[in-house]
Design an enzyme around this catalytic site. Structure first.
Site, mmCIF file in Angstrom:
data_model
loop_
_atom_site.group_PDB
_atom_site.id
_atom_site.type_symbol
_atom_site.label_atom_id
_atom_site.label_comp_id
_atom_site.label_asym_id
_atom_site.label_seq_id
_atom_site.Cartn_x
_atom_site.Cartn_y
_atom_site.Cartn_z
ATOM 1 N N HIS B 14 0.846 -1.189 0.000
ATOM 2 C CA HIS B 14 0.000 0.000 0.000
ATOM 3 C C HIS B 14 0.887 1.248 0.000
ATOM 4 O O HIS B 14 2.098 1.181 0.121
ATOM 5 C CB HIS B 14 -0.986 0.009 1.189
ATOM 6 C CG HIS B 14 -0.402 0.370 2.520
ATOM 7 N ND1 HIS B 14 -1.145 0.913 3.537
ATOM 8 C CD2 HIS B 14 0.860 0.255 3.006
ATOM 9 C CE1 HIS B 14 -0.376 1.125 4.587
ATOM 10 N NE2 HIS B 14 0.837 0.738 4.304
ATOM 11 N N CYS B 33 5.879 6.447 4.510
ATOM 12 C CA CYS B 33 4.699 5.712 4.046
ATOM 13 C C CYS B 33 4.150 6.286 2.739
ATOM 14 O O CYS B 33 3.290 5.671 2.113
ATOM 15 C CB CYS B 33 3.605 5.723 5.107
ATOM 16 S SG CYS B 33 4.092 4.853 6.602
ATOM 17 N N HIS B 39 5.056 0.382 -0.184
ATOM 18 C CA HIS B 39 5.751 -0.626 0.617
ATOM 19 C C HIS B 39 4.684 -1.652 0.996
ATOM 20 O O HIS B 39 3.618 -1.668 0.398
ATOM 21 C CB HIS B 39 6.385 0.031 1.843
ATOM 22 C CG HIS B 39 5.386 0.676 2.743
ATOM 23 N ND1 HIS B 39 4.774 1.881 2.444
ATOM 24 C CD2 HIS B 39 4.830 0.264 3.904
ATOM 25 C CE1 HIS B 39 3.906 2.181 3.387
ATOM 26 N NE2 HIS B 39 3.910 1.219 4.293
ATOM 27 N N HIS B 41 3.121 -4.955 3.977
ATOM 28 C CA HIS B 41 3.053 -5.530 5.317
ATOM 29 C C HIS B 41 2.538 -6.966 5.275
ATOM 30 O O HIS B 41 1.832 -7.358 4.348
ATOM 31 C CB HIS B 41 2.091 -4.713 6.198
ATOM 32 C CG HIS B 41 2.498 -3.298 6.425
ATOM 33 N ND1 HIS B 41 3.634 -2.960 7.112
ATOM 34 C CD2 HIS B 41 1.934 -2.118 6.047
ATOM 35 C CE1 HIS B 41 3.749 -1.640 7.155
ATOM 36 N NE2 HIS B 41 2.740 -1.106 6.508
ATOM 37 N N ASP B 79 -5.296 -10.179 -0.440
ATOM 38 C CA ASP B 79 -4.034 -10.900 -0.264
ATOM 39 C C ASP B 79 -3.188 -10.844 -1.535
ATOM 40 O O ASP B 79 -3.664 -11.141 -2.624
ATOM 41 C CB ASP B 79 -4.306 -12.362 0.106
ATOM 42 C CG ASP B 79 -3.010 -13.090 0.446
ATOM 43 O OD1 ASP B 79 -2.103 -12.473 1.028
ATOM 44 O OD2 ASP B 79 -2.909 -14.290 0.103
ATOM 45 N N HIS B 80 -1.914 -10.472 -1.364
ATOM 46 C CA HIS B 80 -0.970 -10.352 -2.482
ATOM 47 C C HIS B 80 -1.437 -9.312 -3.498
ATOM 48 O O HIS B 80 -1.105 -9.394 -4.685
ATOM 49 C CB HIS B 80 -0.699 -11.720 -3.128
ATOM 50 C CG HIS B 80 0.291 -12.527 -2.327
ATOM 51 N ND1 HIS B 80 -0.039 -13.100 -1.128
ATOM 52 C CD2 HIS B 80 1.596 -12.832 -2.546
ATOM 53 C CE1 HIS B 80 1.026 -13.739 -0.644
ATOM 54 N NE2 HIS B 80 2.028 -13.593 -1.469
ATOM 55 N N GLU B 124 -0.913 -3.791 11.153
ATOM 56 C CA GLU B 124 0.029 -3.548 10.051
ATOM 57 C C GLU B 124 1.369 -4.209 10.369
ATOM 58 O O GLU B 124 2.016 -4.789 9.516
ATOM 59 C CB GLU B 124 0.268 -2.048 9.884
ATOM 60 C CG GLU B 124 -0.795 -1.318 9.132
ATOM 61 C CD GLU B 124 -0.343 0.099 8.814
ATOM 62 O OE1 GLU B 124 0.646 0.567 9.400
ATOM 63 O OE2 GLU B 124 -0.994 0.729 7.960
#
Lengths: 134, 134, 134, 134, 134, 134
Positions: B14, B33, B39, B41, B79-80, B124
């Site tokens: 994100h 951020c 980046h 998590h 996810d991913h 996170e």
């Protein structure tokens, strides 16, 4: 011989993708790790130095100094970055955990001047990790 | 009243960025951020359902069914994935932990038919998390 | 040489008990682990493969494939099962962590065709674990 | 060869300080670890024994016995104690993680009579640990 | 209402001891926590702020700012310190987890200007913790 | 009001099964948790007491005393036991996490004489837990 380890953290995004292959080949090879916009991890890096503690300090090397080396050489470059695009020393590298551990080793080994680098372990998740021992 | 919690995981990328602000304003507001390529998590989501266990089953609701709902409604979508680009229900949303917890709540609440949704917590990192209780 | 590890989980019950010994001898040997109706654990298994990452993939072996092997060969047989009664490959085996690690190794080693199996670690609890390296 | 590990915990205070050096030299060497009144940690100790499981027990050694040895020889002496002042076997020792791992090894090795001591790991924090393998 | 939590760490020593009581009374009351030279912990502090995320930022408050407040007001004063001797705001306080949570709350509450402080949780160990909610 | 929590552990086996239902109905209801020979977990129990710390001790109640109560009333009865067969206070109870939390509460509440019991949380695994607050 004593082994001293320092663990650090960074948060990055990456995509497993080899530009020599087609999109379909990459998806077949890497599954959802090849999705076009990438994903990310809370990476953990464990750096282990082997050596004999100096009698007058009780230390192989100063852990604070080790942390500073990891921070300056690795974390400053990769934290909150996209590993496929933003990191000079990862250009042209497919950022698997195996490759990250090997490349981090190559960067750190010459900087460890008390004791010697024994192992670099990189966690992508608590369930997936790679380790390189030179 | 008993509280039953299921924890699940997803790995996403994100970027904290409000398109109404300039690059400089975003960097001032979100720090690293806001870096351009994002980046990621290893997110964790804890979903808590409150209710009275049914006497003949001893369960508020089937944990497997709760896991399936979280999987189908949330994990399959995020996810991913890149939370800024790839997720229909996050279009136009700044993907902070606060906003994720609130939006996940809105998606999950109507699907919980035994007991009722009590809380959604989104990690996170192990050190940063947000929780929404409706 | 790079070492790649995948961690998986399973929940089983077991009893430490050698039928050649009397009840009293078993209790003297194994303590409360010998109680007649057994007990259980959230087991964790770490499987480590050693090898050289293939240059065109960056991987020793596909972690998803490794996870699938562990799942099909181990988890499908032991998860939510009683290790003394329900598992074909554990018949006649006292299910200590030492024995589980050794037997899991024997099952997994011939299935690892990229790189080779380096180590199998089995956690009974976060405080008790055994490792076999062939 | 199988490796069996038992993890134990203790809470102690310590100060990194070499009386041969001045206060200023100690502060330069150890940083805030040299502050005059000391600080402390939730230490973790992992003791690994290597050997062949006995066929009739499935065990290298009884984990309960291993726990008892660690408790009697180490924990009873260091838990809730100041490592610089209160522990006979640490007199004159600078209590770094490296020195603790080495000294704990020396104490435990002769007590392990089934299998042999393979490794002692001491965590000061989840991010800092030292290991001695004899 | 959304709840946002930041977790931080510090390593300190302390002794549970009330000077109004005799040594024997303190030992009877606090057990080994009253040993004369003290012991220590890897403390963890979780600070939770409650509020509504601002629509234009998605945040209740900037987590980095929250971390900075905890660092400046708490960690700078207690990390690597002896809680009975070195900390101005703990003078005359018996440093139990209950008292630490309450006093940290009193220090932090007026500094939280976006949202309001909801809860301060202090872990002495992973198994012992106290929480204050104002 | 301060909340003080003690966490403890036990290893047990159980089976989710209602004798009023057929084998098929139990399998449909509980899935693999209904397998005939049972399975097990490393359970964790968090017991939270709420109250005002006594000014002369800084404690709501002695954590050691709280640990002793949990040990005598719960752990001694359930640790290394089969929850369906071996535990007097679980006779006729389907041992779901929801039921365990509720029954443990009923046992512990009258024993907490300083402060009062606020919450009992039972983890079956790190991903599944139930909480009862009276």
């Amino acid at each position: 011989m004593v082994y001293l380890t320092r663990k650090e953290h960074f948060c990055s995004s990456h995509r497993l993708f080899n530009p020599k292959f087609t999109e379909e080949e990459n998806l077949a090879l890497y599954g959802k790790c090849a999705y076009a916009n990438g994903h990310g991890h809370n990476y953990e890096i464990e750096v282990t130095v082997a050596g004999d503690p100096a009698p007058e300090t009780g230390m192989i090397m100063d852990l604070k100094k080790l942390a500073n080396i990891i921070d300056a050489e690795i974390l400053e470059k990769v934290d909150h970055r996209h590993l496929n695009f933003d990191v000079e020393f990862l250009r042209g590298v497919i950022p698997t955990a195996e490759n990250l551990a090997t490349i981090f080793w190559g960067i750190l080994a010459p900087r460890i001047t008390a004791g010697k680098l024994y192992c670099v372990r990189v966690y992508e998740t608590p369930n997936n990790f790679a380790e390189y021992r030179g």
